[in-house]
Design an enzyme around this catalytic site. Structure first.
Site, mmCIF file in Angstrom:
data_model
loop_
_atom_site.group_PDB
_atom_site.id
_atom_site.type_symbol
_atom_site.label_atom_id
_atom_site.label_comp_id
_atom_site.label_asym_id
_atom_site.label_seq_id
_atom_site.Cartn_x
_atom_site.Cartn_y
_atom_site.Cartn_z
ATOM 1 N N HIS A 1 0.787 -1.239 0.000
ATOM 2 C CA HIS A 1 0.000 0.000 0.000
ATOM 3 C C HIS A 1 0.813 1.281 0.000
ATOM 4 O O HIS A 1 0.281 2.357 -0.292
ATOM 5 C CB HIS A 1 -0.990 0.026 1.173
ATOM 6 C CG HIS A 1 -0.378 -0.266 2.516
ATOM 7 N ND1 HIS A 1 0.609 0.504 3.086
ATOM 8 C CD2 HIS A 1 -0.645 -1.249 3.414
ATOM 9 C CE1 HIS A 1 0.926 0.025 4.271
ATOM 10 N NE2 HIS A 1 0.191 -1.057 4.488
ATOM 11 N N HIS B 1 -2.286 -0.566 -3.426
ATOM 12 C CA HIS B 1 -3.585 -0.689 -2.784
ATOM 13 C C HIS B 1 -3.883 0.583 -1.989
ATOM 14 O O HIS B 1 -2.987 1.200 -1.422
ATOM 15 C CB HIS B 1 -3.600 -1.877 -1.823
ATOM 16 C CG HIS B 1 -3.566 -3.200 -2.518
ATOM 17 N ND1 HIS B 1 -4.306 -4.278 -2.090
ATOM 18 C CD2 HIS B 1 -2.898 -3.632 -3.610
ATOM 19 C CE1 HIS B 1 -4.088 -5.315 -2.879
ATOM 20 N NE2 HIS B 1 -3.222 -4.942 -3.811
#
Length: 242
Positions: free
Chosen positions: A57, A153
């Site tokens: 992420h 993400h």
């Protein structure tokens, strides 16, 4: 029917090992239509982000240092999701983390199941497409959902993408803009709730209307008559044939 598409990002993969939530993103649907409201917040986990999670992420410890704690945002979050049906890809993962956060702060809210129903789109996809890859990226490819902005993400971006996938997978869809396409001037209140910038309906191509020919209408009528004769009654008429 109110549904909330939800995703989280975390410091690692197992809350039992002390990992925590660092981002929550939610998109609201009512009667399968986007309302234009979402919930989004970053959270200080009070621990380091694991290297493997950072690669997924890209959310760093430095970025999270000045963000609120989960206890600071829990009331706004619970208010947003209360009485909704949560739609989550790999729901046990996200629900497990949310329940752990509630337990750590001895929250009077109990656990998520006390407030929301849950639909797991990963389980749904595995039932519809057994033996195939059913990650969110794989489903985007299968259903031709644009995920070109998903280099890393992100909870809100993934929730928006999952909303498209979910609506297509369950029989219909509606357009929405992805995180990062807006101009940055969206209003957001103290609970992290703001409006998602929607695509202009005028920019969509007009739907093509196909009208049945006289021959097709006649064939349809004859087919219904044959079904009625074979069954002994016509269900669409709401009464038995005399």
């Amino acid at each position: 029917m109110r549904e909330v598409i939800l995703d989280t990002e975390t410091t690692g993969i197992d809350p039992r090992s002390g990992h925590r939530i660092i981002e929550i993103g939610c998109v609201e649907l009512i009667d399968r239509r986007l309302t234009g409201r979402h919930y989004h917040v970053y959270i200080n986990p009070q621990r380091e982000v694991e290297e493997g999670a950072l690669a997924v992420h890209g959310i760093t410890d430095a970025f999270l240092a000045d963000k609120p704690l989960f206890a600071d945002v829990v009331e706004g979050f619970m208010q947003f999701v209360k009485d909704a049906r949560l739609v989550i890809h790999n729901a046990p993962f996200d629900i497990g983390f949310l329940d752990t956060e509630l337990q750590l702060m001895a929250s009077p809210h109990g656990c998520m199941a006390d407030h929301c129903g849950v639909v797991d789109t990963l389980k749904m996809a595995r039932e519809k497409h057994p033996g195939q890859r059913n990650s969110l990226d794989a489903l985007c490819k299968r259903y031709m959902v644009d995920n070109s902005q998903r280099d890393l993400h992100g909870a809100l971006l993934d929730a928006e993408i999952l909303a498209d996938v979910y609506l297509i997978m369950t029989g219909g869809q509606t357009a929405l803009s992805l995180a990062g396409q807006g101009t940055g001037d969206q209003e957001q209140n103290s609970n992290g709730v703001s409006a998602i910038r929607r695509l202009d309906p005028a920019s969509r191509p007009a739907l093509r209307v196909v009208v049945a020919s006289d021959a097709e209408l006649q064939a349809h009528t004859e087919r219904l008559a044959a079904i009625k004769k074979a069954a002994g009654f016509a269900l669409w008429e709401g009464r038995p044939v005399e």
